[in-house]
Design an enzyme around this catalytic site. Structure first.
Site, short mmCIF file in Angstrom:
data_model
loop_
_atom_site.label_atom_id
_atom_site.label_comp_id
_atom_site.label_asym_id
_atom_site.label_seq_id
_atom_site.Cartn_x
_atom_site.Cartn_y
_atom_site.Cartn_z
N CYS A 2 83.60 -43.69 -66.97
CA CYS A 2 84.54 -44.78 -67.20
C CYS A 2 85.95 -44.34 -66.86
O CYS A 2 86.18 -43.26 -66.33
CB CYS A 2 84.48 -45.22 -68.67
SG CYS A 2 82.81 -45.57 -69.25
N ASP A 102 75.89 -42.51 -75.73
CA ASP A 102 76.14 -41.11 -76.06
C ASP A 102 77.54 -40.90 -76.62
O ASP A 102 77.78 -39.97 -77.39
CB ASP A 102 75.96 -40.24 -74.82
CG ASP A 102 76.88 -40.66 -73.68
OD1 ASP A 102 76.77 -41.80 -73.21
OD2 ASP A 102 77.74 -39.85 -73.27
N ILE A 297 75.67 -35.39 -45.89
CA ILE A 297 76.73 -35.64 -44.91
C ILE A 297 76.42 -34.86 -43.64
O ILE A 297 76.05 -33.68 -43.68
CB ILE A 297 78.10 -35.19 -45.45
CG1 ILE A 297 78.53 -36.08 -46.63
CG2 ILE A 297 79.16 -35.22 -44.36
CD1 ILE A 297 79.75 -35.57 -47.36
#
Length: 655
Positions: A2, A102, A297
């Site tokens: 977040c 959590d 990549i």
């Protein structure tokens, strides 16, 4: 995963502060597009905000999280692993939880242990916790600095955020690039605990900061709760065999990978051609008992491309591999500018742009989470600079001719990267000589870059900086107690980890470019339980002869193809601009936009005349080592100018 942002003030909040918090959260909505929450206690001068990327507990778990009587409030960026164990213990003792996230265990542990609760947290996190009874805020950052957390303190109001851009959205925070920080940015190595911006600093890894109100001012105190504590030379446990060390590393690495596969959404893996990410894929496949989605990549230059080795690993694990093929037009232009905006610092190589594009592909494939291999080199002595210091200062029992042979092998295998990650000549600085007894090889190429960079600053910037020595500034932030009576390899790993791990690997090589596309990366090696085992491994089992990360190789030998098990460390870098005409053409477009005389005069950071001379010298240069160094500096110059334009001159909410 977040984003968090907010304010804590000795003065009551005004109604417009709620709008300010909304603006702050808007700048970091890429960190959490799945939800937004806020809590304002105007009378107590408190505003806490959160943007949510839902990975565990998809249906509840909105933040801020409060206990029953709202005496505690919490916003978390990150993951706490092993949280189910703590939930079970707490529920057995009569505690109740408001959600299945959590994050809530932080409140439970704080109530039980007080400020010692941080020692029970495992994972990657940065969070803010408000204690209403004490009227104080706690800011905590994980042990390695995997998740970012910055703040600005005016003395009366503290403004904080997961990213600097959230802090700059507050109207009372000055928008100015620090001139001292600019010099650090140009030489690649930032001073720990700082940002590129004036008076905006970071909570340092492994630290807790407590903010209280006293006599009309905010009082802050900070304590270190964890550090990379290598044993002193005469205190190592010599009773453990090589097999014991290998087994302990294997055990803790498997445990760490299993924890990082915990999610309510699919989890993939980043996969390059190195043993770090390959071992993660192998262990994750074994833990899940099914093929794993792997993301790789590929570059358009065979000398830098590792995709063919990654494919061999992918095939051996029957992974579902997604390969992204990157060319010049991908690594420069708008993607370069967007990467700078997200990273909020300069970078020496367009690998950061490549990682930004990779995280974008991950989200396009429907994944929010990957497990990655960052941290293995820091724990097990993987970088060429570490080997060089081992050969020069850590082989007391070896004959001079054997040291010279090993040094020759190292120099030959790393010719491609001289001027960037290895200096061609040995350099010394008194601050590091006093601190370590030698100048670590990892900082030497950036000392050479500094000599090129400092004259390019404008006269005004140089006058403001005065006689400031950035190398001395870096050394001053490193705890000398953690280096006393340690092996030379320990010193090299420790000093690098305090500077480059947080400021580079975990920034424009990790969190900032991954979260730019709302994608959480979980570096399994940077689990402090694994780190504490790794630090007990003797230096000669980390670098054994010419083999770096020997103990790790042995620990994961069973999941690696032979070519990887035997392969020497190869630096993961994108091809520099000078390596092809198409890259030169694309970088010239950025030069024309950001390094023209008018742009330089607006930023007041760089000298138009001396920068023009540098660019002329760069275009005429034919020496590959000199060009590699100038390429790194050119990237930093461009990034610095982009920072000025997008954050100071014409601030943007998104690039």
């Amino acid at each position: 995963m977040c984003g968090i942002a907010g304010m804590f003030s000795v003065k009551p909040m005004h109604p417009e502060d709620g709008y300010t918090l909304s603006r702050m959260l808007k700048t970091i909505e890429h960190r959490g597009p799945d939800g937004e929450g806020s809590y304002v206690d105007a009378g107590r001068g408190l505003a806490m905000g959160h943007t949510r990327l839902s990975i565990i507990d998809l249906n509840t778990g909105e933040q801020p999280i409060h206990n029953k009587d709202k005496s505690l409030s919490l916003t978390v960026n990150g993951e706490f692993y092993d949280f189910k164990k703590y939930r079970s213990h707490a529920m057995a003792e009569g505690d109740r939880f408001s959600c299945k996230s959590d994050s809530e265990i932080a409140l439970t542990l704080y109530r039980k242990y007080g400020k010692a609760f941080v020692e029970h947290l495992r994972g990657e996190f940065a969070f803010a916790l408000y204690d209403r009874e004490k009227d104080e805020m706690l800011f905590v950052r994980d042990r390695f600095g995997i998740r970012p957390l910055f703040y600005y303190n005016s003395g009366e109001t503290l403004v904080y955020g997961s990213e600097v851009k959230a802090i700059l959205a507050h109207p009372d925070v000055p928008k100015r690039l620090s001139r001292k920080a600019a010099l650090h940015q140009l030489m690649q190595t930032i001073k720990p605990g700082t940002s590129a911006f004036e008076d905006i600093v970071a909570v340092e890894p492994g630290h807790m900061m407590v903010v209280r109100k006293r006599n009309g001012k905010l009082e802050t105190s900070t304590r270190k709760y964890w550090d990379m504590n290598f044993p002193e030379v005469d205190a190592r446990d010599d009773m453990m065999s090589e097999e014991d060390h290998v087994e302990k590393v294997r055990e803790k690495l498997i445990e760490s990978v299993i924890f990082r596969l915990e999610a309510d959404v699919p989890v993939g893996c980043y996969l390059s051609g190195g043993i770090d990410s390959c071992s993660i894929l192998g262990l994750a496949t074994g833990a899940m008992q099914s093929p794993v989605k792997a993301f790789t990549i590929s570059f358009d230059d065979d000398k830098y491309d590792e995709a063919h080795i990654a494919k061999e690993m992918s095939d051996s694990m029957q992974a579902d591999q997604e390969q992204i093929n990157l060319k010049a037009e991908d690594l420069y232009g708008d993607n370069f500018i967007k990467t700078v905006w997200h990273a909020e610092r300069t970078f020496y190589n367009t690998l950061g742009v490549a990682k930004y594009l990779m995280s974008k592909r991950v989200r396009e494939c429907g994944y929010k989470t990957v497990v990655t291999g960052e941290g293995a080199d820091e724990l097990f002595g993987g970088y060429p600079a570490f080997k060089r210091d081992m050969f020069l200062y850590g082989l007391d029992s070896e004959r001079p001719e054997e040291r010279a042979r090993l040094q020759g092998l190292l120099d030959e295998s790393n010719k491609l990267f001289k001027g960037a990650i290895l200096a061609e000549n040995q350099l010394k600085h008194s601050a590091f000589e006093e601190l370590c007894g030698f100048t670590p090889s990892w900082i030497q190429p950036w000392m050479a870059t500094l000599e090129l960079a400092k004259p390019l600053l404008s006269d005004e910037a140089q006058e403001e900086i005065g006689d400031y020595d950035p190398i001395e500034g870096i050394a001053s932030k490193i705890d000398p107690k953690m280096l006393m009576n340690r092996h030379a390899l320990d010193k090299a790993q420790y000093t690098w980890s305090k500077c480059q791990l947080e400021g580079q690997i975990l920034n424009w090589g990790g969190d900032r470019v991954d979260m730019a596309n709302s994608m959480e990366s979980r570096p399994a090696f940077l689990d402090h339980h694994l780190a504490e085992v790794a630090m007990q491994v003797p230096a000669n089992l980390r670098v054994k002869g010419n083999i770096e990360k020997w103990v790790l190789r042995e620990a994961v030998k069973g999941v690696l193809p032979e070519v990887l098990y035997k392969r020497e460390k190869f630096a993961f870098m994108a091809p520099p601009a000078h390596t092809s005409p198409d890259k030169q053409a694309k970088v010239n477009e950025l030069i024309e936009r950001f390094l023209n005389p008018d742009a330089l005069r607006r930023s007041e950071l760089l000298s138009p005349k001396r920068t023009a001379q540098f660019l002329e010298d760069y275009r005429k240069d034919k020496d590959p080592i000199s060009l590699t160094r100038k390429d790194t500096l050119l990237n930093h110059l461009l990034c610095l100018q982009i920072l000025s334009e997008t954050f100071v001159e014409n601030p943007v909410v998104s690039p």
